[in-house]
Design a protein around this motif. Structure first.
Motif, PDB file in Angstrom:
ATOM      1  N   ARG A   1      -0.070  10.980   1.051  1.00 52.05           N
ATOM      2  CA  ARG A   1      -1.398  10.656   0.495  1.00 52.05           C
ATOM      3  C   ARG A   1      -2.490  11.061   1.470  1.00 52.05           C
ATOM      4  O   ARG A   1      -3.554  11.536   1.058  1.00 52.05           O
TER       5      ARG A   1
ATOM      6  N   SER B   1       0.849  -1.172   0.000  1.00 51.30           N
ATOM      7  CA  SER B   1       0.000   0.000   0.000  1.00 51.30           C
ATOM      8  C   SER B   1       0.897   1.238   0.000  1.00 51.30           C
ATOM      9  O   SER B   1       1.811   1.345   0.809  1.00 51.30           O
ATOM     10  N   GLY B   2       0.672   2.143  -0.938  1.00 49.19           N
ATOM     11  CA  GLY B   2       1.481   3.358  -1.018  1.00 49.19           C
ATOM     12  C   GLY B   2       2.618   3.262  -2.036  1.00 49.19           C
ATOM     13  O   GLY B   2       3.300   4.244  -2.297  1.00 49.19           O
ATOM     14  N   SER B   3       2.810   2.086  -2.629  1.00 51.11           N
ATOM     15  CA  SER B   3       3.912   1.940  -3.596  1.00 51.11           C
ATOM     16  C   SER B   3       3.577   2.620  -4.922  1.00 51.11           C
ATOM     17  O   SER B   3       4.478   2.870  -5.740  1.00 51.11           O
ATOM     18  N   GLY B   4       2.277   2.869  -5.165  1.00 46.68           N
ATOM     19  CA  GLY B   4       1.907   3.626  -6.364  1.00 46.68           C
ATOM     20  C   GLY B   4       1.091   2.847  -7.394  1.00 46.68           C
ATOM     21  O   GLY B   4       1.014   3.256  -8.553  1.00 46.68           O
ATOM     22  N   LYS B   5       0.455   1.757  -6.978  1.00 48.24           N
ATOM     23  CA  LYS B   5      -0.298   0.926  -7.941  1.00 48.24           C
ATOM     24  C   LYS B   5      -1.422   1.729  -8.608  1.00 48.24           C
ATOM     25  O   LYS B   5      -1.556   1.721  -9.827  1.00 48.24           O
ATOM     26  N   ASP B   6      -2.230   2.394  -7.788  1.00 46.97           N
ATOM     27  CA  ASP B   6      -3.346   3.161  -8.355  1.00 46.97           C
ATOM     28  C   ASP B   6      -2.830   4.279  -9.262  1.00 46.97           C
ATOM     29  O   ASP B   6      -3.371   4.502 -10.343  1.00 46.97           O
ATOM     30  N   SER B   7      -1.768   4.942  -8.813  1.00 50.40           N
ATOM     31  CA  SER B   7      -1.211   6.046  -9.614  1.00 50.40           C
ATOM     32  C   SER B   7      -0.711   5.527 -10.956  1.00 50.40           C
ATOM     33  O   SER B   7      -0.951   6.139 -12.005  1.00 50.40           O
TER      34      SER B   7
ATOM     35  N   ASP C   1      11.517   6.503  -8.631  1.00 48.33           N
ATOM     36  CA  ASP C   1      11.735   7.673  -9.484  1.00 48.33           C
ATOM     37  C   ASP C   1      10.379   8.260  -9.905  1.00 48.33           C
ATOM     38  O   ASP C   1       9.370   7.984  -9.281  1.00 48.33           O
ATOM     39  N   SER C   2      10.360   9.004 -10.986  1.00 42.92           N
ATOM     40  CA  SER C   2       9.103   9.655 -11.389  1.00 42.92           C
ATOM     41  C   SER C   2       8.087   8.628 -11.879  1.00 42.92           C
ATOM     42  O   SER C   2       8.435   7.553 -12.374  1.00 42.92           O
ATOM     43  N   LEU C   3       6.834   9.009 -11.741  1.00 42.02           N
ATOM     44  CA  LEU C   3       5.746   8.133 -12.203  1.00 42.02           C
ATOM     45  C   LEU C   3       5.821   7.959 -13.720  1.00 42.02           C
ATOM     46  O   LEU C   3       5.569   6.866 -14.236  1.00 42.02           O
TER      47      LEU C   3
ATOM     48  N   ARG D   1       5.273   8.497   1.226  1.00 51.89           N
ATOM     49  CA  ARG D   1       4.146   8.538   0.269  1.00 51.89           C
ATOM     50  C   ARG D   1       2.815   8.282   0.969  1.00 51.89           C
ATOM     51  O   ARG D   1       1.805   8.899   0.646  1.00 51.89           O
TER      52      ARG D   1
HETATM   53  N1  ADP Z   1       6.577   7.812  -8.755  1.00 50.12           N
HETATM   54  C1  ADP Z   1       5.984   8.566  -7.815  1.00 50.12           C
HETATM   55  N2  ADP Z   1       6.590   9.680  -7.365  1.00 50.12           N
HETATM   56  C2  ADP Z   1       6.025  10.443  -6.403  1.00 50.12           C
HETATM   57  N3  ADP Z   1       4.845  10.172  -5.797  1.00 50.12           N
HETATM   58  C3  ADP Z   1       4.200   9.063  -6.190  1.00 50.12           C
HETATM   59  C4  ADP Z   1       4.723   8.207  -7.213  1.00 50.12           C
HETATM   60  N4  ADP Z   1       3.863   7.166  -7.384  1.00 50.12           N
HETATM   61  C5  ADP Z   1       2.849   7.377  -6.508  1.00 50.12           C
HETATM   62  N5  ADP Z   1       3.044   8.505  -5.791  1.00 50.12           N
HETATM   63  C6  ADP Z   1       2.180   9.050  -4.694  1.00 50.12           C
HETATM   64  O1  ADP Z   1       2.271   8.102  -3.617  1.00 50.12           O
HETATM   65  C7  ADP Z   1       1.029   7.979  -2.944  1.00 50.12           C
HETATM   66  C8  ADP Z   1       0.594   6.498  -2.962  1.00 50.12           C
HETATM   67  O2  ADP Z   1       0.280   6.120  -4.286  1.00 50.12           O
HETATM   68  P1  ADP Z   1      -0.976   5.184  -4.623  1.00 50.12           P
HETATM   69  O3  ADP Z   1      -1.073   5.136  -6.103  1.00 50.12           O
HETATM   70  O4  ADP Z   1      -2.177   5.604  -3.857  1.00 50.12           O
HETATM   71  O5  ADP Z   1      -0.419   3.770  -4.050  1.00 50.12           O
HETATM   72  P2  ADP Z   1      -1.132   2.350  -3.903  1.00 50.12           P
HETATM   73  O6  ADP Z   1      -2.292   2.309  -4.834  1.00 50.12           O
HETATM   74  O7  ADP Z   1      -0.089   1.355  -4.228  1.00 50.12           O
HETATM   75  O8  ADP Z   1      -1.529   2.257  -2.456  1.00 50.12           O
HETATM   76  C9  ADP Z   1       0.047   8.901  -3.641  1.00 50.12           C
HETATM   77  O9  ADP Z   1      -0.043  10.099  -2.913  1.00 50.12           O
HETATM   78  C10 ADP Z   1       0.696   9.125  -5.024  1.00 50.12           C
HETATM   79  O10 ADP Z   1       0.366  10.385  -5.550  1.00 50.12           O
END
Ligand code: ADP
Ligand code: PRP
Length: 188
Positions: A131, A11-17, A165-167, A127
């Motif tokens: 969030r 959780s927080g690794s950025g899957k949804d993003s 790194d960047s998304l 992160r």
């Molecule tokens: N590569 C990235 N660089 C900076 N911030 C990021 C990156 N990927 C995701 N985030 C941020 O990290 C937080 C968690 O991302 P999220 O997509 O909600 O994770 P997950 O779905 O895995 O729980 C969010 O606030 C998102 O905007």
């Protein structure tokens, strides 16, 4: 056979993003993204998930509405059965999955391609904090779960994608990997 892409990561690794940022490019490739059903408040579930209460979730599960379902972080998660129709129709499908549920998902889908999204612990904490969706206590529990599931056991054949790194960079790597998947043979 089309691919079931099973995206995992703490959780927080950025899957949804990642999925949101790659959505249009995936759609252009005929790949669908499953919309999860979660027992999380509508506000916190976000637009890309369906929010239900625990009773409704249990009813849906009982009716066979889910292709995959699991519990974690005090919540229940379901992947709608429609993904089987999409896969059967020749579409690749991406699901936002759980590391703990990977063995069960693999048992059901022989065509599963697993991806593990990774960031180091300090970045993960930052992160989750930025969030702002979970309380400090919930964030600690997620970090504990992340540390517990960080082992390599059961992760054979999983493609690891670093999201420190960047998304934009992660999306580009993800699409590159997606484009390199074995050719889909209809009906195989
Ligand atoms: N590569 C990235 N660089 C900076 N911030 C990021 C990156 N990927 C995701 N985030 C941020 O990290 C937080 C968690 O991302 P999220 O997509 O909600 O994770 P997950 O779905 O895995 O729980 C969010 O606030 C998102 O905007
Ligand atoms: O077994 P694990 O790999 O730990 O995964 C368990 C669940 O935790 C995450 O959800 P979370 O509630 O954190 O939602 P999020 O993915 O939107 O952050 C992930 O998406 C899984 O559904």
């Amino acid at each position: 056979m089309s691919h079931l892409i099973y995206l995992m990561g703490p959780s927080g690794s950025g899957k949804d993003s990642l999925l949101n940022a790659a959505r249009d490019s995936l759609q252009a490739r005929g790949c669908y993204i499953a919309r999860r059903v979660i027992t999380r408040s509508a506000e916190a579930a976000g637009e890309d998930a369906v929010s239900v209460d625990a009773q409704e979730f249990a009813r849906l599960k009982e009716q066979g509405a889910f292709a995959l379902s699991w519990q974690a972080n005090g919540l229940a998660y379901g992947i709608p059965r429609v993904i089987d129709d999409w896969l059967g129709g020749g579409h690749d499908v991406v699901v936002n999955g759980s590391r703990a549920h990977l063995p069960a998902a693999r048992a059901r889908y022989s065509q599963l391609q697993a991806v593990l999204l990774e960031v180091d612990e300090a970045v993960l904490r930052q992160r989750l904090l930025s969030r702002g969706r979970e309380s400090a206590k919930e964030i600690d529990a997620r970090l504990e779960r992340s540390a517990r599931l960080r082992s390599d056991a059961g992760m054979e054949g999983v493609w690891r994608l670093d999201n420190s790194d960047s998304l934009e960079m992660s999306v580009a790597h993800f699409l590159q990997w997606f484009d390199g998947l074995p050719v889909r043979h209809p009906g195989s």
